[in-house]
Write a protein that holds these residues in place. Sequence first.
Motif, PDB file in Angstrom:
ATOM      1  N   UNK D  88       0.854  -1.197   0.000  1.00 47.48           N
ATOM      2  CA  UNK D  88       0.000   0.000   0.000  1.00 47.48           C
ATOM      3  C   UNK D  88       0.889   1.245   0.000  1.00 47.48           C
ATOM      4  N   UNK D  89       0.532   2.214  -0.828  1.00 49.90           N
ATOM      5  CA  UNK D  89       1.276   3.464  -0.896  1.00 49.90           C
ATOM      6  C   UNK D  89       2.382   3.476  -1.938  1.00 49.90           C
ATOM      7  N   UNK D  90       2.766   2.290  -2.420  1.00 44.41           N
ATOM      8  CA  UNK D  90       3.845   2.268  -3.419  1.00 44.41           C
ATOM      9  C   UNK D  90       3.352   2.748  -4.781  1.00 44.41           C
ATOM     10  N   UNK D  91       4.306   3.277  -5.550  1.00 49.16           N
ATOM     11  CA  UNK D  91       3.994   3.726  -6.902  1.00 49.16           C
ATOM     12  C   UNK D  91       3.847   2.530  -7.827  1.00 49.16           C
ATOM     13  N   UNK D  92       2.697   2.458  -8.533  1.00 52.31           N
ATOM     14  CA  UNK D  92       2.439   1.369  -9.479  1.00 52.31           C
ATOM     15  C   UNK D  92       2.733   1.783 -10.910  1.00 52.31           C
TER      16      UNK D  92
END
Lengths: 79, 79, 147, 147
Positions: D88-92
Motif C-alpha cells: 500500500x502506498x507504493x507507486x504502481x
Amino acid sequence: MVQIRVEYFAILREHVGCTHEALSTPAATVGDLYAELDRRHAFPALGHLKVAVNDEFCEWSTPLRDGDSVVFIPPVAGG
Amino acid sequence: MVQIRVEYFAILREHVGCTHEALSTPAATVGDLYAELDRRHAFPALGHLKVAVNDEFCEWSTPLRDGDSVVFIPPVAGG
Amino acid sequence: MKRFDFSRGAVDLVACRAQLADPAAGAYASFEGWVRNHNEGRAGVLRLEYEGYEQLGVKEGERIIAEALARFDIGDARCIHRLGELDIGELAVWVGVSAAHRDAAFAACRYIIDEVKHRVPIWKKEHYADGNSGWVNCEACAAHAHA
Amino acid sequence: MKRFDFSRGAVDLVACRAQLADPAAGAYASFEGWVRNHNEGRAGVLRLEYEGYEQLGVKEGERIIAEALARFDIGDARCIHRLGELDIGELAVWVGVSAAHRDAAFAACRYIIDEVKHRVPIWKKEHYADGNSGWVNCEACAAHAHA
C-alpha cells in the motif's frame, strides 16, 4: 483626512520608484485614492487593475479608514 | 499439424498451473487452438479475451504456423 | 502546514510529494510550470523574475486549494510558487493532488493551476537576450520593453 | 532510451522527470498510480501483485506514447509501470509529459494513463486482509476470491 499606507509591486513599484509610501489623504474611497495618486505619479495604463485593503481584495468603492494599507494590483502573471 | 508454444499469464497461468506449454496441434487458427485447449483445460469465463501471436495482437482467425508463440490475454488491469 | 506557499529557494519536490501520501489514494496528479526560453511567440528569454504580494497571495492560494477540496473528490492538494530570479528550466510553480481516483486528481490539479495563474498576485518579468525586459501581461510594459 | 518500460524495483522519480527536461518546455504534467487500501468498494486491500506480458507490453506502451506525441503538441512523454509485489502506498505507474503549454501536457498525460490501463497487458492481483485474493477485472476470479 486619513493616514494610510500604499504598497507598490512589480511595474507600479518600478514606475513610482519605491516599495511603499505613507500619506495623509482627503480621499473617501480607494477609487478616489487611486485618482489622487494617478495625478501625482501618472500611472501607466495597466488594463484591469484590482485593489486590496489590509491584504484582502476589495471594491473600488471601499471607504478608506485611518491606518489602512492599500495595494493596487496590476494584471497577474504567475505560473 | 504445427508445432507451437502457448504462454500463460495471470489467472490463466494459475488455472493451467504452468507458464507455458509446447504442443503439436491440428488447429488451423488461433481460435481453433483456443477451442482445443479449452476442452483440455476448461478455462474460466474471462469476458473479452484478446490474443497475440509472436508478441503482436492478432485476430482469432489468424492462421497458425509452425513455431508460433501464442498468448491468450484476459481483461487487463494496469495502473 | 500551509497548503499554498511561496518559496524563495529551490522547491524540494520529494518532500512536497511526500506530504500528499495517503493509503486511501490511488491517484496522484501533479503539474509543474517550468521557465521556458520563449513566450507568446518571442524567443530569447534568458531568465525570469517573479515578484509576489505575499500577504494576500498566501490567502488567495489557500482559498483556491480549499475550493478544490470542496469541488472535487480528492484527499489533499498543495501548491508552491517560486519568487525571485529563475533561470531557464527552473521550476516556477508546483501543484500536487492525491485522490482515490484519477478523474478527480486531474480535474483538481488543473483547477488549481488555472486559478493560481489568474488570481494569485504574482508578477513575472522576462529578461531577453537583446537586453530588454518586460512585465508579462502588461501592455504598457511590453511597449516599454520594445522601446 | 525506451519511452515506455516496466520496472521490477522502485522507480527513481527524480531521474524519470529529468529525462523530460527541455528549455522550450513551460509545462510538465505527471500522473502516478499508487497502491490504495481499497478497490471497487472493497476495503482491506493489503498488497498487490502486478504481472505483465512484457514483450507485447513494451511494444503497446511505445505505441501509446507515439500516439500521444502525434496527437498533442508536446515535447516528450514517458511511462513506467511496476511489476511484482507492491505494498500500500507504493507507486504502481508513472506518466510524465513536457510541453510548451499546459493544455497539451494535461491532455497527453491523461491520454497515456487511460490507454495504458486499457491496452497494455498487465494484470493485478489483490491480496485482502481476510486472506482471500483475486485478479482484478476478472469475474471468475472475483467469484473465486469470495468462495
